[in-house]
Scaffold this motif. Structure first.
Motif, PDB file in Angstrom:
ATOM      1  N   ARG A   1      22.790 -48.245 -23.982  1.00 34.07           N
ATOM      2  CA  ARG A   1      23.764 -48.211 -23.094  1.00 34.07           C
ATOM      3  C   ARG A   1      24.564 -48.064 -24.031  1.00 34.07           C
ATOM      4  N   TRP A   2      25.567 -46.926 -22.924  1.00 33.71           N
ATOM      5  CA  TRP A   2      26.175 -45.640 -23.244  1.00 33.71           C
ATOM      6  C   TRP A   2      27.824 -46.159 -23.257  1.00 33.71           C
ATOM      7  N   PHE A   3      28.479 -45.318 -24.153  1.00 36.36           N
ATOM      8  CA  PHE A   3      30.177 -45.933 -23.467  1.00 36.36           C
ATOM      9  C   PHE A   3      30.922 -45.240 -22.880  1.00 36.36           C
ATOM     10  N   TYR A   4      31.429 -45.537 -22.027  1.00 35.09           N
ATOM     11  CA  TYR A   4      31.825 -45.102 -20.498  1.00 35.09           C
ATOM     12  C   TYR A   4      33.478 -44.407 -20.380  1.00 35.09           C
TER      13      TYR A   4
ATOM     14  N   ARG B   1      36.606 -42.620 -18.372  1.00 36.80           N
ATOM     15  CA  ARG B   1      37.501 -42.176 -16.319  1.00 36.80           C
ATOM     16  C   ARG B   1      38.752 -41.783 -16.499  1.00 36.80           C
TER      17      ARG B   1
ATOM     18  N   ASP C   1      34.161 -38.434 -15.552  1.00 36.81           N
ATOM     19  CA  ASP C   1      33.121 -39.840 -15.544  1.00 36.81           C
ATOM     20  C   ASP C   1      32.977 -39.400 -17.410  1.00 36.81           C
TER      21      ASP C   1
ATOM     22  N   TYR D   1      30.492 -40.294 -21.269  1.00 40.95           N
ATOM     23  CA  TYR D   1      29.785 -40.929 -21.840  1.00 40.95           C
ATOM     24  C   TYR D   1      29.355 -40.411 -22.863  1.00 40.95           C
TER      25      TYR D   1
ATOM     26  N   GLU E   1      27.783 -36.427 -25.914  1.00 44.83           N
ATOM     27  CA  GLU E   1      28.513 -37.027 -25.154  1.00 44.83           C
ATOM     28  C   GLU E   1      27.809 -36.410 -24.117  1.00 44.83           C
TER      29      GLU E   1
ATOM     30  N   SER F   1      29.771 -35.246 -19.787  1.00 46.51           N
ATOM     31  CA  SER F   1      30.494 -35.607 -19.232  1.00 46.51           C
ATOM     32  C   SER F   1      30.321 -35.112 -17.252  1.00 46.51           C
ATOM     33  N   SER F   2      31.006 -35.493 -16.496  1.00 42.38           N
ATOM     34  CA  SER F   2      30.882 -35.432 -15.459  1.00 42.38           C
ATOM     35  C   SER F   2      32.281 -35.019 -14.825  1.00 42.38           C
TER      36      SER F   2
END
Length: 129
Positions: A10-13, A15, A31, A33, A108, A110-111
């Protein structure tokens, strides 16, 4: 798995909307992660203008050694369009970045979505004579 790296973790999120001072419209929606190994520092990451990967390097004393970046043109979803304040299906550039350390250790992902009229990519190339 969406990013080509299946995991059970479970990754940290995070936004966030990227803005410029004095400009009402955001220039990007991102976003991010963060790998679960950073649970001891993730709460110290702040929207202070310093990139998340740079904050991870400082807070967790790790070194990013390389970044892969994929850029493609997309028509954005309704949700992304609403957050960016643009009509749905507006052309955007989608930038996917994977930040890695030694031995391809992924720290990490990123999107980011950049509306076409708010993005410029510039590159300087020196050619050998």
């Amino acid at each position: 798995a969406i990013f080509g790296r299946p995991t059970e973790d479970r990754w940290f999120y995070f936004r966030g909307l990227r803005t410029r001072p004095g400009q009402p419209e955001p220039i990007a929606l991102t976003d991010a992660y963060i790998h679960p190994d950073f649970q001891n520092v993730v709460e110290k990451i702040k929207p202070n203008g310093l990139a998340i990967f740079a904050q991870l390097e400082k807070l967790a004393r790790v070194k990013m050694t390389h970044v892969t970046q994929n850029i493609k043109a997309v028509a954005v979803s309704n949700q992304v369009a609403a957050e960016l304040g643009i009509p749905r299906k507006t052309p955007c550039l989608h930038i996917l970045r994977c930040y890695m350390g030694a031995n391809d250790r992924l720290f990490e992902i990123s999107s980011s979505y950049h509306p076409a009229d708010r993005f410029v990519y510039s590159m300087h190339i020196d050619l050998e004579k």
